[in-house]
Design an enzyme around this catalytic site. Structure first.
Site, PDB file in Angstrom:
ATOM      1  N   HIS A 129       0.808  -1.216   0.000  1.00 49.40           N
ATOM      2  CA  HIS A 129       0.000   0.000   0.000  1.00 49.40           C
ATOM      3  C   HIS A 129       0.844   1.271   0.000  1.00 49.40           C
ATOM      4  O   HIS A 129       0.327   2.355  -0.267  1.00 49.40           O
ATOM      5  CB  HIS A 129      -0.982   0.013   1.179  1.00 49.40           C
ATOM      6  CG  HIS A 129      -0.376   0.307   2.510  1.00 49.40           C
ATOM      7  ND1 HIS A 129       0.067  -0.675   3.361  1.00 49.40           N
ATOM      8  CD2 HIS A 129      -0.142   1.480   3.150  1.00 49.40           C
ATOM      9  CE1 HIS A 129       0.528  -0.121   4.466  1.00 49.40           C
ATOM     10  NE2 HIS A 129       0.420   1.184   4.369  1.00 49.40           N
ATOM     11  N   ASP A 159       0.226  -7.636   1.568  1.00 52.58           N
ATOM     12  CA  ASP A 159       0.597  -6.231   1.673  1.00 52.58           C
ATOM     13  C   ASP A 159       2.115  -6.053   1.664  1.00 52.58           C
ATOM     14  O   ASP A 159       2.667  -5.239   2.403  1.00 52.58           O
ATOM     15  CB  ASP A 159      -0.004  -5.575   2.925  1.00 52.58           C
ATOM     16  CG  ASP A 159       0.098  -4.054   2.880  1.00 52.58           C
ATOM     17  OD1 ASP A 159       0.064  -3.494   1.771  1.00 52.58           O
ATOM     18  OD2 ASP A 159       0.238  -3.429   3.951  1.00 52.58           O
ATOM     19  N   GLY A 245       3.563   6.800   8.198  1.00 47.83           N
ATOM     20  CA  GLY A 245       4.906   6.888   7.636  1.00 47.83           C
ATOM     21  C   GLY A 245       5.792   5.729   8.063  1.00 47.83           C
ATOM     22  O   GLY A 245       6.816   5.467   7.437  1.00 47.83           O
ATOM     23  N   ASN A 246       5.408   5.038   9.160  1.00 48.52           N
ATOM     24  CA  ASN A 246       6.157   3.860   9.583  1.00 48.52           C
ATOM     25  C   ASN A 246       5.879   2.647   8.691  1.00 48.52           C
ATOM     26  O   ASN A 246       6.606   1.659   8.744  1.00 48.52           O
ATOM     27  CB  ASN A 246       5.819   3.471  11.026  1.00 48.52           C
ATOM     28  CG  ASN A 246       6.675   4.172  12.054  1.00 48.52           C
ATOM     29  OD1 ASN A 246       6.200   5.011  12.801  1.00 48.52           O
ATOM     30  ND2 ASN A 246       7.965   3.826  12.090  1.00 48.52           N
ATOM     31  N   SER A 247       4.802   2.697   7.906  1.00 46.62           N
ATOM     32  CA  SER A 247       4.452   1.569   7.044  1.00 46.62           C
ATOM     33  C   SER A 247       5.631   1.170   6.161  1.00 46.62           C
ATOM     34  O   SER A 247       6.213   2.005   5.472  1.00 46.62           O
ATOM     35  CB  SER A 247       3.255   1.924   6.167  1.00 46.62           C
ATOM     36  OG  SER A 247       2.081   2.050   6.926  1.00 46.62           O
ATOM     37  N   GLY A 303      -6.685 -26.233  -1.113  1.00 46.92           N
ATOM     38  CA  GLY A 303      -7.920 -26.560  -1.807  1.00 46.92           C
ATOM     39  C   GLY A 303      -9.075 -26.852  -0.873  1.00 46.92           C
ATOM     40  O   GLY A 303      -9.846 -27.782  -1.116  1.00 46.92           O
ATOM     41  N   VAL A 304      -9.197 -26.073   0.215  1.00 49.32           N
ATOM     42  CA  VAL A 304     -10.335 -26.222   1.123  1.00 49.32           C
ATOM     43  C   VAL A 304     -10.863 -24.848   1.516  1.00 49.32           C
ATOM     44  O   VAL A 304     -10.129 -23.865   1.526  1.00 49.32           O
ATOM     45  CB  VAL A 304      -9.972 -26.996   2.416  1.00 49.32           C
ATOM     46  CG1 VAL A 304      -9.578 -28.416   2.118  1.00 49.32           C
ATOM     47  CG2 VAL A 304      -8.878 -26.274   3.195  1.00 49.32           C
TER      48      VAL A 304
END
Length: 501
Positions: A129, A159, A245-247, A303-304
């Protein structure tokens, strides 16, 4: 004496040739290494120097000194102000999710975040993001140099993003092992909150495996319609101060090892209130290596479809287990189906480790790719089984989903699982399915059929699995559907409604 001098010069020349040849071979060899393997070579040749301090065990100076040179400030520019508008999108979602104080006006078409250099040749991990839809990505190094970065790969499911700047010899943060992280241990968050210079904050690990629904599970398809995707949430929660801003910044342990990539905060004010979340590095390692090798993530699938169990769900499904994953459906031709798993099974362990929440399984599978094997332990009719499941690629799952798309999934908007023996005995029935999930906008949502409803017959036909419902509906001649069964409180019910095909 002259002979000694000639011998010495020959020895020096031979050594230089040997070292040069070694470096040439080493660089070529490293191109095919994973980021973790490349780091082992780097730190073998360049050990981190010890820093003397007088504050004892709770001294963070060495970790901070080792990490801060390799945490960078990321500035993004958007040509379309309506696209991202400089907002930290993940933080926006957190504000909405936790009841933030209303929308603010959009700022200029610029954004800000953080990143962590993980390879001397300029590879940087950050959040998806932070760089999504950016027309230009500028990386400002701690020494104030500014370089333009290019995106190597992005993944909305985790992300995570990998970007790269040109050059070599960059300082890096050592990749740690997030499996070894313990609740209560000290950690540091390093990044560029509010576009300030490098900032280090300290706190503890508050929780692991947090699944909070912040990563949207839908994305536009080619025709613009929303389609499901497989978001993986298993966050490390910390009370180290994390702000806008820490992202994309670093979450490290006291040894200066990267154990997580800071992703978001939970806040009603939009600023730090004690809840920060980071993506565990062991999940990120696989994703980042895939970015470097393929440009995208090669994800493996069991596949469940499943629902996490707790006391309430266990009572609803009529089972005794309160930990584990209740299997709602099994994809035909998928790895689980080939291994023999069925609807109504309860997955209790992955690789011998107990499953308490969906994130326990999702994060583990998220580290694997198509063709990898995983050992699953599950319960069926009170007996425990263990099977090795070979993961399938995303395309095989999508193709299978497209082939099996039906009125059940398109229009009813619900998922089903076989009724347990406990519920059969309770309602004195020999067949039936239980509604395990109701999707917004489907028929069941519109006519208010609740989760936990037991369906015994559809159009007069007994049903034991999703395919039985499909068969009963498609055999209808007047496009009407009649459903009989029991509501979650035990009352008899009958629904009748038209359905499109």
């Amino acid at each position: 004496m002259k002979k000694i001098g000639v011998t010495f010069l020959a020895a020096c020349l031979g050594g230089a040739v040997a070292v040069g040849s070694y470096k040439l071979i080493e660089n070529k060899y490293q191109d095919g290494m994973s980021f973790e393997e490349k780091q082992k070579v780097h730190f073998t040749n360049n050990p981190i120097p010890a820093i003397n301090s007088s504050t004892g065990d709770l001294d963070f100076t060495q970790a901070a000194a080792a990490v801060t040179p390799a945490v960078v400030h990321i500035k993004t520019t958007y040509n379309n102000p309506g696209g991202s508008g400089g907002r930290d999108q993940m933080q926006d979602m957190f504000e909405d999710f936790f009841g933030g104080g209303g929308r603010r006006s959009r700022g200029p078409a610029m954004g800000s975040g953080s990143g962590v250099i993980i390879s001397p040749d300029g590879y940087i991990v950050t959040n998806n993001h932070v760089v999504e839809k950016a027309d230009k990505i500028d990386v400002i190094l701690p020494d104030k140099r500014s370089l333009v970065a290019k995106v190597i790969g992005r993944d909305a499911n985790t992300d995570l993003a990998l970007i790269k700047i040109e050059g070599s010899g960059y300082p890096i943060v050592k990749l740690g092992n997030s499996d070894d992280v313990r609740i209560g241990e000290w950690v540091l968050a390093v990044g560029y909150p509010f576009a300030l210079n490098t900032t280090v904050t300290a706190g503890i690990v508050s929780a692991k495996g947090r699944q909070i629904g912040i990563l949207d599970n839908t994305e536009p398809s080619e025709n613009g319609e929303p389609q499901a995707r497989t978001a993986i949430e298993s966050f490390i929660q910390t009370d180290a101060a994390i702000n806008r801003g820490n992202s994309g910044g670093a979450l490290v342990n006291t040894r200066g090892e990267l154990i997580g990539v800071n992703a978001a905060i939970a806040s009603q004010s939009g600023s730090y209130e004690g809840y920060g979340f980071a993506i565990p590095i062991n999940l990120a390692k696989k994703v980042l290596d895939d970015f470097k090798s393929f440009g995208s993530v090669r994800r493996g699938f069991i596949g469940v479809n499943f629902t996490g169990l707790d006391a309430e769900q266990a009572k609803r499904f009529g089972v005794n287990e309160i930990n584990g994953l209740y299997v709602n459906g099994v994809v035909s031709g998928g790895g689980a189906a080939q291994a023999g798993l069925q609807e109504g099974d309860i997955i209790t362990k992955v690789e011998g480790k107990q499953i308490y929440d969906p994130s326990d399984l999702q994060e583990r599978i998220g580290r694997l790719g198509p063709g990898d094997k995983v050992n699953l332990t599950y319960l069926r009719d009170g007996r425990e089984y263990s099977k090795s499941v070979t993961l399938k690629g995303e395309e095989s799952i999508k193709n299978n989903d497209a082939r099996s798309a039906s009125v059940v999934t398109k229009n009813l908007g619900a998922s089903f699982a076989p009724v347990s023996d406990v519920l059969k005995k309770k309602y004195r029935i020999s067949s039936g399915v239980i509604v395990t999930n109701v999707q917004q906008g489907g028929y069941f949502d519109q006519i208010e059929v609740p989760q936990g409803t037991v369906i015994t017959t559809v159009n007069g036909q007994a049903v034991n699995k999703s395919q039985d419902i499909e068969t009963a509906i498609t055999s209808s001649k007047n496009n009407m559907v009649t459903i009989n069964g029991f509501t979650p409180d035990g009352s008899s019910m009958r629904y009748q409604f038209p359905i499109r095909r």
